[in-house]
Enzyme design. Structure first.
Site, mmCIF file in Angstrom:
data_model
loop_
_atom_site.group_PDB
_atom_site.id
_atom_site.type_symbol
_atom_site.label_atom_id
_atom_site.label_comp_id
_atom_site.label_asym_id
_atom_site.label_seq_id
_atom_site.Cartn_x
_atom_site.Cartn_y
_atom_site.Cartn_z
ATOM 1 C CB SER A 173 -0.943 0.046 1.371
ATOM 2 O OG SER A 173 -0.240 -0.122 2.582
ATOM 3 C CG HIS B 206 -4.168 -1.505 -1.054
ATOM 4 N ND1 HIS B 206 -4.654 -0.352 -1.178
ATOM 5 C CD2 HIS B 206 -3.954 -1.639 0.342
ATOM 6 C CE1 HIS B 206 -4.474 0.332 -0.016
ATOM 7 N NE2 HIS B 206 -4.227 -0.403 1.137
ATOM 8 C CE LYS C 125 -7.464 -0.501 1.950
ATOM 9 N NZ LYS C 125 -7.613 -1.029 3.079
#
Length: 441
Positions: free
Chosen positions: A221, A249, A280
């Site tokens: 990240s 991610h 996310k």
């Protein structure tokens, strides 16, 4: 009645609803609390205050800016509309109408919350539907939901591995993996970040262990580095190890159809355990998951403490996440737009002269190295209408401060161009970029 500490008598009269007995209490006398707690440890508080002063003096204090709008490419901060380039809103779904509609529908049909852990009375049909859709989307056999991805990683290792086993972890893994490993009694090995030679050395060093698991972020990240899963899987096959990846991610946008790092590296079907988040790309609210073979998932249902002792994922999030997965299964339009935005921004910022870690990920680290410079740069960008955050120690190693730009499918061309223009302007003001000489083309 008198307060046991102060002796003050300050009755307050209120009427309480009748209790479920034959007695009714009326005009009950409540005592006001003292204005200040009497038994706080001032010595401890003073120590914390001094440590906070040291953080402030070092220029490492993290500030929270208050947003007064929904999440999106443009947000309201301090009464001003700014471009948002620091959210994990990769696919722009945090405020997507279809996602909001699905969340509302779930609340209407399944309520606000469950007030229970899963195994008591906290499992609804939509939780099982979401687990099945996640498993199918990722190409795995089964899935277990958590209230956060941090819990998914925190509750993964201890139920599955013991003193006879080994966990071999990338040096730059997310804090949640690190904390999960700390809770486990397995032997610990750490290999240099993304270094396959060192990983192989650790596999050889742990050869006598019963089971060995290689744990890595799918995408890291802070740097946007994508793990070399093809090489990791080859080593795992050679040394009889298990492979676990955190796809927080990655899920939803990496790979041709957005399945994640394992699709990007062409190793679908070779990963043993996948953890990830719903907070996310997959909607942006909260919630985590672990996907694996059904036997592994069943063991986690029996013994994973964050699962056993935390409330169920809210129905609204479960319902909205189902809608997200349906959208991503039907089309790659958002994933494709994010890929375009990423390539465009990386290319133009490199041409402008910025030091950027190379790669394909929509996390774009603008390397500034100095923590104070990173903070000042971010503050000046906000004045220009671009909202980003400077990252520095302890989030990243000392001397590696940067601004982490995060691109979204919700960004339009004019958003990207305005951000590039603002970065270039402030870069020259702060001496990060060399100003263009007058008269130069």
């Amino acid at each position: 009645m008198r307060h046991p500490h102060t002796g003050n008598q300050k009755p307050v009269t209120c009427n309480l609803p009748p209790p479920l007995t034959n007695y009714t209490i009326v005009n009950y006398q409540l005592l006001s609390l003292p204005p200040k707690a009497l038994h706080m440890n001032d010595k401890f508080v003073d120590r914390i205050k001094n440590e906070l002063s040291e953080i402030e003096a070092a220029g490492l204090m993290k500030r929270e800016r208050i947003i007064t709008s929904e999440q999106g490419p443009e947000i309201q901060v301090n009464g001003k509309t700014v471009l948002n380039f620091c959210a994990n809103n990769y696919l722009g779904l945090s405020s997507h109408p279809k996602v909001i509609e699905a969340a509302h529908k779930a609340i209407d049909e399944r309520g606000y919350g469950m007030s229970s852990v899963r195994f008591i009375c906290g499992t609804q049909d939509i939780h099982k539907q979401l687990e099945k859709k996640l498993a199918d989307f990722l190409g795995m056999e089964d899935t277990i939901l958590y209230v956060a991805a941090f819990d998914a990683n925190g509750g993964l290792f201890e139920p599955l591995f013991g003193e006879q086993d080994a966990i071999i972890s990338d040096a730059l893994n997310h804090a949640s993996i690190i904390d999960g490993v700390r809770l486990c009694k397995a032997q610990r090995f750490r290999y240099e970040h993304n270094n396959m030679a060192d990983l192989e050395a650790k596999l050889k060093e742990s050869a006598n262990c019963r089971s060995r698991i290689i744990a890595t972020d799918g995408s890291f990240s802070m740097d946007g580095t994508i793990a070399q899963l093809d090489k990791i899987c080859d080593l795992a096959d050679q040394y009889d190890a298990i492979v676990m990846i955190d796809e927080s991610h990655s899920s939803g946008f990496l790979g041709k159809t957005g399945r994640g790092t394992h699709e990007y590296r062409n190793v679908m079907g070779r990963i043993d355990i996948i953890t990830g988040t719903l907070g996310k790309a997959l909607g942006g609210a909260s919630g985590g998951f672990t996907s694996a073979r059904k036997e592994i998932v069943e063991m986690l249902r029996q013994r994973s403490r964050p699962y056993l002792f935390s409330n169920t994922l809210a129905p609204s999030i479960a319902g909205a996440s189902i809608a997200v997965l349906d959208m991503l299964t039907e089309t790659t339009t958002l994933r494709d737009k994010l890929e375009y935005n990423t390539k465009y921004f990386r290319s133009k910022m490199t041409d402008a002269g910025f030091d950027i870690k190379s790669g394909d990920h929509p996390i774009v680290p603008i390397m500034l190295y100095d923590a104070v410079v990173a903070q000042n740069f971010a503050a000046k960008l906000l004045d220009e209408g671009v909202y980003v955050i400077g990252f520095f120690f302890p989030v990243v190693p000392k001397g590696l401060a940067r601004i982490r730009v995060q691109l979204s499918a919700a960004h339009e061309q004019q958003h990207l161009d305005k951000a590039i223009e603002a970065f270039t302007k402030i870069g020259k003001e702060l001496g990060v970029l060399t100003p263009t000489p007058k008269g130069a083309l």
